[in-house]
Scaffold this motif. Structure first.
Motif, PDB file in Angstrom:
ATOM      1  N   TYR A 183       0.834  -1.206   0.000  1.00  0.00           N
ATOM      2  CA  TYR A 183       0.000   0.000   0.000  1.00  0.00           C
ATOM      3  C   TYR A 183       0.871   1.260   0.000  1.00  0.00           C
ATOM      4  O   TYR A 183       0.605   2.215  -0.729  1.00  0.00           O
ATOM      5  N   THR A 184       1.939   1.235   0.798  1.00  0.00           N
ATOM      6  CA  THR A 184       2.852   2.384   0.877  1.00  0.00           C
ATOM      7  C   THR A 184       3.446   2.688  -0.490  1.00  0.00           C
ATOM      8  O   THR A 184       3.496   3.850  -0.922  1.00  0.00           O
ATOM      9  N   ARG A 185       3.894   1.673  -1.176  1.00  0.00           N
ATOM     10  CA  ARG A 185       4.565   1.860  -2.460  1.00  0.00           C
ATOM     11  C   ARG A 185       3.577   2.343  -3.536  1.00  0.00           C
ATOM     12  O   ARG A 185       3.931   3.175  -4.384  1.00  0.00           O
ATOM     13  N   ILE A 186       2.352   1.831  -3.485  1.00  0.00           N
ATOM     14  CA  ILE A 186       1.339   2.286  -4.444  1.00  0.00           C
ATOM     15  C   ILE A 186       1.001   3.751  -4.203  1.00  0.00           C
ATOM     16  O   ILE A 186       0.902   4.548  -5.152  1.00  0.00           O
ATOM     17  N   MET A 187       0.818   4.120  -2.928  1.00  0.00           N
ATOM     18  CA  MET A 187       0.485   5.501  -2.607  1.00  0.00           C
ATOM     19  C   MET A 187       1.604   6.448  -3.035  1.00  0.00           C
ATOM     20  O   MET A 187       1.353   7.549  -3.530  1.00  0.00           O
ATOM     21  N   ALA A 188       2.848   6.018  -2.857  1.00  0.00           N
ATOM     22  CA  ALA A 188       3.978   6.858  -3.274  1.00  0.00           C
ATOM     23  C   ALA A 188       3.968   7.057  -4.783  1.00  0.00           C
ATOM     24  O   ALA A 188       4.285   8.149  -5.284  1.00  0.00           O
ATOM     25  N   LYS A 189       3.601   6.009  -5.504  1.00  0.00           N
ATOM     26  CA  LYS A 189       3.519   6.114  -6.968  1.00  0.00           C
ATOM     27  C   LYS A 189       2.376   7.039  -7.383  1.00  0.00           C
ATOM     28  O   LYS A 189       2.519   7.857  -8.306  1.00  0.00           O
ATOM     29  N   ASN A 190       1.244   6.937  -6.675  1.00  0.00           N
ATOM     30  CA  ASN A 190       0.057   7.719  -7.044  1.00  0.00           C
ATOM     31  C   ASN A 190       0.159   9.187  -6.625  1.00  0.00           C
ATOM     32  O   ASN A 190      -0.499  10.049  -7.220  1.00  0.00           O
ATOM     33  N   PHE A 191       0.965   9.464  -5.589  1.00  0.00           N
ATOM     34  CA  PHE A 191       1.067  10.833  -5.061  1.00  0.00           C
ATOM     35  C   PHE A 191       2.545  11.233  -4.953  1.00  0.00           C
ATOM     36  O   PHE A 191       3.094  11.335  -3.853  1.00  0.00           O
ATOM     37  N   PRO A 192       3.185  11.474  -6.097  1.00  0.00           N
ATOM     38  CA  PRO A 192       4.633  11.722  -6.108  1.00  0.00           C
ATOM     39  C   PRO A 192       5.052  13.014  -5.416  1.00  0.00           C
ATOM     40  O   PRO A 192       6.232  13.167  -5.089  1.00  0.00           O
ATOM     41  N   ALA A 193       4.119  13.940  -5.175  1.00  0.00           N
ATOM     42  CA  ALA A 193       4.474  15.188  -4.488  1.00  0.00           C
ATOM     43  C   ALA A 193       4.712  14.963  -2.996  1.00  0.00           C
ATOM     44  O   ALA A 193       5.333  15.794  -2.331  1.00  0.00           O
ATOM     45  N   LEU A 194       4.236  13.855  -2.459  1.00  0.00           N
ATOM     46  CA  LEU A 194       4.420  13.529  -1.045  1.00  0.00           C
ATOM     47  C   LEU A 194       5.605  12.588  -0.875  1.00  0.00           C
ATOM     48  O   LEU A 194       6.024  11.919  -1.820  1.00  0.00           O
ATOM     49  N   ARG A 195       6.149  12.541   0.346  1.00  0.00           N
ATOM     50  CA  ARG A 195       7.172  11.543   0.701  1.00  0.00           C
ATOM     51  C   ARG A 195       6.450  10.467   1.505  1.00  0.00           C
ATOM     52  O   ARG A 195       5.997  10.720   2.618  1.00  0.00           O
ATOM     53  N   ILE A 196       6.338   9.259   0.926  1.00  0.00           N
ATOM     54  CA  ILE A 196       5.549   8.184   1.541  1.00  0.00           C
ATOM     55  C   ILE A 196       6.424   6.945   1.657  1.00  0.00           C
ATOM     56  O   ILE A 196       6.838   6.360   0.653  1.00  0.00           O
ATOM     57  N   ASN A 197       6.708   6.532   2.892  1.00  0.00           N
ATOM     58  CA  ASN A 197       7.600   5.396   3.131  1.00  0.00           C
ATOM     59  C   ASN A 197       7.088   4.531   4.282  1.00  0.00           C
ATOM     60  O   ASN A 197       6.285   4.977   5.103  1.00  0.00           O
ATOM     61  N   SER A 198       7.570   3.292   4.322  1.00  0.00           N
ATOM     62  CA  SER A 198       7.310   2.429   5.481  1.00  0.00           C
ATOM     63  C   SER A 198       8.636   2.134   6.168  1.00  0.00           C
ATOM     64  O   SER A 198       9.707   2.192   5.546  1.00  0.00           O
ATOM     65  N   VAL A 199       8.562   1.823   7.453  1.00  0.00           N
ATOM     66  CA  VAL A 199       9.790   1.631   8.227  1.00  0.00           C
ATOM     67  C   VAL A 199       9.622   0.533   9.265  1.00  0.00           C
ATOM     68  O   VAL A 199       8.587   0.448   9.938  1.00  0.00           O
ATOM     69  N   HIS A 200      10.623  -0.323   9.335  1.00  0.00           N
ATOM     70  CA  HIS A 200      10.729  -1.308  10.414  1.00  0.00           C
ATOM     71  C   HIS A 200      11.609  -0.690  11.494  1.00  0.00           C
ATOM     72  O   HIS A 200      12.805  -0.471  11.271  1.00  0.00           O
TER      73      HIS A 200
END
Length: 306
Positions: free
Chosen positions: A240-257
């Motif tokens: 989901y994180t990676r799709i959202m980053a692709k769909n909204f490139p103006a934002l910084r969207i990442n996941s973290v362990h």
């Protein structure tokens, strides 16, 4: 709307902020001059957490109720943020459950039981004492995946109103695709060009159906170890994180362990402190302008999701 002095500050929302890693994330963000909205489902615990932060000198923290599994609760939070700030700069989706129950004898001090064991041995001990039911698996997907999605969807327009919106989804190394037994599922979850959020929603339902029907291994899900639903929920969050980053490139969207941290979710069996785990999340949230997006961080470093 806040006055100009406050509106110039970055505003963050942290889910599950009343304890553990979430509380430390709130503390660290506030200490860096960010206005923090600490959210939690339990109003008493959330308000008490805010008072403790205020007592430590961090006055720019406020509480707002949030049940991440309830879209109407997320919408109420969005209304509050919009009316008070008009934008949101940072959203950290931290709230989550393990999706299992540990049967532990609490009459003996746990630290005595775990004395001499390293982090991996403590984890194995915890796994050996844990059980998972279908109801817990269902709750795990509802809170960990759908809760993240509901809150993100509600607050997305406010993140877009920021000049530099950041979204951090707290994930886990248990969400890595290596835990899946089927190559088809691995490939589909890693094919971000073709994967859709609708398909991830469908996958969550298929997983629960297969769980109920005893078809996990035959259909390619994680099936040979504990915390099965947790692993699936975090793998879906990574997708989901990676799709959202692709769909909204103006934002910084990442996941973290954030690492295996000592929190009540694992009976404090972790190897890192909550403060150390929170440090990785805050680091990702405050990456320099133009930093990476659509990636998975293993603590402070970009890592593959497989």
């Amino acid at each position: 709307m806040e006055n100009n002095a406050t509106s110039e500050k970055r505003v963050a929302v942290v889910t599950g902020g009343n304890k553990g890693i979430g509380l430390e994330v709130c503390r660290q963000l506030a200490s860096k001059g960010v206005v923090v909205v600490l959210t939690a489902r339990d109003e008493t615990r959330g308000a008490e957490a805010v008072l403790r932060l205020h007592a430590s000198g961090l006055s720019d923290v406020m509480y707002h109720n949030l049940d991440v599994s309830d879209p109407s609760s997320a919408a109420c939070l969005a209304d509050f943020i919009e009316n008070k700030f008009g934008k949101l700069d940072i959203l950290i989706n931290n709230a989550g459950v393990i999706g299992a129950t540990a049967d532990i004898d609490t009459t003996a001090p746990l630290q005595d039981v775990l004395a001499g064991k390293d982090a991996m041995e403590r984890l194995q001990w915890l796994l050996q004492h844990s059980t998972e039911t279908y109801q817990e698996a269902e709750e795990c997907l509802r809170i960990n995946y759908f809760g993240t999605k509901y809150v993100t969807e509600a607050l997305l327009p406010l993140l877009q109103a920021s000049t530099d919106g950041r979204l951090v989804n707290v994930s886990s190394n248990y969400g890595l695709l290596r835990y899946f037994s089927g190559e088809d599922l691995k490939q589909e979850l890693n094919d971000i060009e073709n994967l859709t959020i609708q398909r991830i929603d469908e996958m969550s339902r298929l997983f629960l159906n297969d769980y109920k029907d005893g078809q996990l291994k035959s259909h390619g899900w994680p099936a040979d170890a504990e915390y099965i639903a947790y692993k699936v929920s975090k793998a879906l969050i990574n997708g989901y994180t990676r799709i959202m980053a692709k769909n909204f490139p103006a934002l910084r969207i990442n996941s973290v362990h954030p690492g295996y941290c000592m929190t009540d979710i694992n009976y404090d069996t972790g190897e890192l402190t909550a403060e150390e785990g929170a440090g990785s999340i805050v680091m990702v949230a405050l990456l320099p302008v133009g930093g990476p997006t659509g990636v998975f961080f293993y603590r402070n470093d970009v890592a593959p999701v497989v």
